[in-house]
Write an enzyme that holds these catalytic residues in place. Structure first.
Site, PDB file in Angstrom:
ATOM      1  N   GLU A 164      13.543  18.317  59.283  1.00  0.00           N
ATOM      2  CA  GLU A 164      14.336  19.536  59.418  1.00  0.00           C
ATOM      3  C   GLU A 164      14.216  20.340  58.016  1.00  0.00           C
ATOM      4  O   GLU A 164      15.301  20.662  57.518  1.00  0.00           O
ATOM      5  CB  GLU A 164      15.533  19.287  59.879  1.00  0.00           C
ATOM      6  CG  GLU A 164      15.589  18.574  61.206  1.00  0.00           C
ATOM      7  CD  GLU A 164      17.087  18.254  61.673  1.00  0.00           C
ATOM      8  OE1 GLU A 164      17.305  18.178  62.976  1.00  0.00           O
ATOM      9  OE2 GLU A 164      17.963  18.092  60.869  1.00  0.00           O
ATOM     10  N   HIS A 174      17.554  19.648  53.687  1.00  0.00           N
ATOM     11  CA  HIS A 174      19.011  18.901  53.848  1.00  0.00           C
ATOM     12  C   HIS A 174      19.331  18.997  52.431  1.00  0.00           C
ATOM     13  O   HIS A 174      19.857  17.794  52.022  1.00  0.00           O
ATOM     14  CB  HIS A 174      18.961  17.595  54.499  1.00  0.00           C
ATOM     15  CG  HIS A 174      18.826  17.713  55.921  1.00  0.00           C
ATOM     16  ND1 HIS A 174      20.071  18.319  56.766  1.00  0.00           N
ATOM     17  CD2 HIS A 174      17.762  17.325  56.704  1.00  0.00           C
ATOM     18  CE1 HIS A 174      19.867  18.466  58.077  1.00  0.00           C
ATOM     19  NE2 HIS A 174      18.409  17.765  58.219  1.00  0.00           N
ATOM     20  N   ASP A 200      22.815  15.198  51.753  1.00  0.00           N
ATOM     21  CA  ASP A 200      22.540  15.825  52.514  1.00  0.00           C
ATOM     22  C   ASP A 200      23.166  17.191  52.258  1.00  0.00           C
ATOM     23  O   ASP A 200      23.766  17.209  51.254  1.00  0.00           O
ATOM     24  CB  ASP A 200      23.086  15.192  54.097  1.00  0.00           C
ATOM     25  CG  ASP A 200      22.200  15.718  55.533  1.00  0.00           C
ATOM     26  OD1 ASP A 200      22.009  16.946  55.521  1.00  0.00           O
ATOM     27  OD2 ASP A 200      21.858  14.886  56.183  1.00  0.00           O
TER      28      ASP A 200
HETATM   29  C1  TNX Z   1      19.108  15.389  63.287  1.00  0.00           C
HETATM   30  S1  TNX Z   1      17.494  12.628  62.813  1.00  0.00           S
HETATM   31  C2  TNX Z   1      18.900  15.174  61.997  1.00  0.00           C
HETATM   32  C3  TNX Z   1      20.337  14.862  61.603  1.00  0.00           C
HETATM   33  C4  TNX Z   1      21.481  15.142  62.404  1.00  0.00           C
HETATM   34  C5  TNX Z   1      21.278  14.474  63.823  1.00  0.00           C
HETATM   35  C6  TNX Z   1      22.249  14.607  64.894  1.00  0.00           C
HETATM   36  C7  TNX Z   1      17.323  13.515  61.664  1.00  0.00           C
HETATM   37  C8  TNX Z   1      16.012  13.060  60.731  1.00  0.00           C
HETATM   38  N1  TNX Z   1      17.923  14.739  61.388  1.00  0.00           N
HETATM   39  O1  TNX Z   1      20.413  15.591  60.251  1.00  0.00           O
HETATM   40  O2  TNX Z   1      22.731  14.553  61.750  1.00  0.00           O
HETATM   41  O3  TNX Z   1      19.955  15.067  64.241  1.00  0.00           O
HETATM   42  O4  TNX Z   1      22.181  13.905  65.869  1.00  0.00           O
END
Ligand code: TNX
Length: 532
Positions: A332, A269, A196
């Protein structure tokens, strides 16, 4: 003859009765309690169908050694008679299911695979006195198992727990303890979030800077500040697992019938990797390993070099993990850099790709092809639906259940991990009474109430929901004991959602059993949230 059979079945039924309050978690499909008990002692012998089944009793025997100072003697020749536990193959029993009959002087266990035998022993363990869990020798402890007849099999084939070791890093010993408790609650998939923005946690020999640079950050944001300027501490923080350690954990999990699914995040990420190899970004950097949480604009570029890098990385990951799945993230990933990058735009033109979302589909599909050709399947977060799904992808639905419904309707396998029920980084009680967490609210009762198969699906589409998983993101979990606090007992609730038949689920009944089950967790050294 007929009368004799009827009389015999009446007698055997009279010796057993229903008792739902037995503190088993997850609760089995069918439990009929009897009178009397079987006692395990140093003379107890166990027979298994063949040597491959011995693994299924290894952990039981190890704890028996600790607490009783002896182990069950194991043979592969059929044993019967007093003081024996006889395990036999019964191919009519569902995969991972078992039948357990404790009958005073003997125990009979039936299963179609060693997994089922392993789960029979997890159930038996919960029928033993709680002191069995202690890490000290108690030679006087009577290891009585009450007479019982149990028939049991899991509702879902994918029963998962996730752990983010990037935002905070956890020791091999802790990961093993986590897997131990997963297995005793009959979970069978551990999703290990290994890369990450804030840290890369797996040694890759071809790219040594992933361990030297990407595994370390020069500070961490303090508190819950979401926007710049962030207050940072200046403590260098990090760590990674060597490939030898990974192998050790994979083997440890295998002995507990847990498959580890590694996650290598892409295209977003990726800040930690880009800090070491900025040439894999669109802008060239320089970057540092992220010190705060959130979503970052810089992501892997779609230039050829990135694919070479990721395929090299995956080529080292593949042989370490026997899992059929590798998770490749996909969540994301802002598209800003791609939209302004000559190389990405050129690729889009060359492949008639119209939008950056479709470019992400190109990205995931290319990696999927590579993994499929190496015998692996991909899992991606639900964002991978946005530009069209890679052909064989399994979808992890995290932003609620919409993505899961959509993917199941397209006949793709789905693992449900909706944040609104199964995010264990959310508060479990009134935030005023709790240490800092990410926000929101998923109390025990809500986790327990979760139904993985959405009503919107037809019976045929519902088959694509292969199971569910809780995610444990660790931005606000800096210590191992705090991870335990956030995970337990919510994990116990989820175990029943994914294992037990829907018809027997009842929160009040679960809560009653849980009060005794918590004593067991305490003896196992788990720092669970005690409740109000
Ligand atoms: C979203 S769940 C994210 C994570 C964060 C999390 C915190 C996901 C696929 N991505 O990178 O840690 O929310 O709740």
């Amino acid at each position: 003859m007929k009368t004799l059979i009827i009389a015999l079945s009446f007698i055997s039924l009279a010796c057993y009765s229903q008792k739902s309050q037995w503190p088993l978690v997850p609760y089995p499909e069918k439990v009929v309690m009897g009178k009397g008990h079987f006692t395990i002692n140093s003379k107890t012998e166990i027979s298994v169908p063949d040597i491959e089944w011995i693994t299924a009793i290894k952990t039981f025997n190890e704890q028996l050694q600790v607490v009783g100072g002896y182990k069950l003697k194991v043979t592969t020749t059929t044993k019967s008679g007093a003081n024996t536990i006889r395990c036999i193959t019964n191919k009519s029993i569902a995969n991972e299911g078992y039948k357990l009959a404790v009958k005073g002087k003997t125990i009979l266990i039936e299963a179609s695979t060693p997994n089922g035998l392993f789960y029979a022993f997890q159930t038996m363990r919960q029928l033993l006195p709680i002191s069995y869990e202690e890490a000290i020798l108690q030679p006087e402890l009577a290891l009585n198992i009450p007479n019982v007849m149990i028939e049991d099999a899991p509702r879902f084939s994918y029963r998962g727990m996730h752990l983010d070791v990037c935002r905070h890093f956890f020791s091999v010993a802790f990961v093993k303890k986590y897997i131990d408790r997963m297995a005793s609650h009959k979970f069978n998939r551990f999703h290990w979030h290994l890369t990450d923005d804030q840290g890369w946690r797996i040694e890759i020999k071809k790219y040594p800077k992933l361990a030297e640079v990407s595994a370390w950050r020069n500070g961490t944001v303090i508190g819950s500040v979401q926007k710049a300027p962030f207050p940072y501490d200046t403590i260098r923080y990090g760590g990674y697992y060597s490939q030898e350690q990974i192998k050790e954990v994979v083997q440890y999990a295998k002995e507990r019938f847990v498959t580890i699914i590694p996650e290598i995040e892409m295209p977003g990420h990726a800040m930690a990797a880009l800090a070491a190899y900025p040439e894999l970004s669109c802008s060239g950097g320089p970057f540092e390993v992220a010190k705060n949480w959130g979503v970052f604009k810089d992501v892997f570029c779609t230039r050829e070099e990135t694919f070479n890098f990721l395929q090299d990385v995956l080529s080292e990951v593949i042989p370490l993990f026997p899992s059929e799945y590798i998770h490749i993230g996909g969540d994301e990933c802002p598209k800003l850099r791609w939209s302004r990058c000559a190389a990405c735009q050129k690729r889009m033109a060359e492949h008639s790709i119209k939008t950056e979302n479709e470019l992400q589909n190109y990205f995931m599909t290319r990696i999927e092809k590579f993994l499929n050709s190496n015998g692996k399947q991909i899992i991606g977060w639900d964002e991978i639906l946005e530009g069209g799904l890679a052909p064989n992808a399994t979808v992890m639905s995290w932003r609620g259940v919409k993505g899961g419904i959509n993917a199941a309707k397209q006949h793709h396998n789905v693992i449900m991990t909706p944040n609104s029920y199964l995010y264990f980084d959310y508060y479990q009680a009134d935030k005023k009474t709790q240490p800092l967490a990410i926000g929101s609210f998923n109390p025990l009762s809500k986790v327990y109430s979760y139904e993985p198969v959405p009503e919107e699906l037809t019976a045929d589409e519902a088959k694509y929901i292969i199971g569910a998983q809780a995610n444990v993101w660790t931005e606000f979990m800096a210590t191992e004991s705090y991870v335990e606090y956030m995970v337990f007992p919510r994990m116990c609730a989820l175990s029943e959602v994914v294992w037990s038949p829907k018809a027997i689920r009842n929160f009040e009944d679960f809560n009653n059993r849980l009060s005794i089950h918590k004593q067991r967790l305490a003896k196992q050294g788990i720092n669970f949230y005690p409740g109000e």
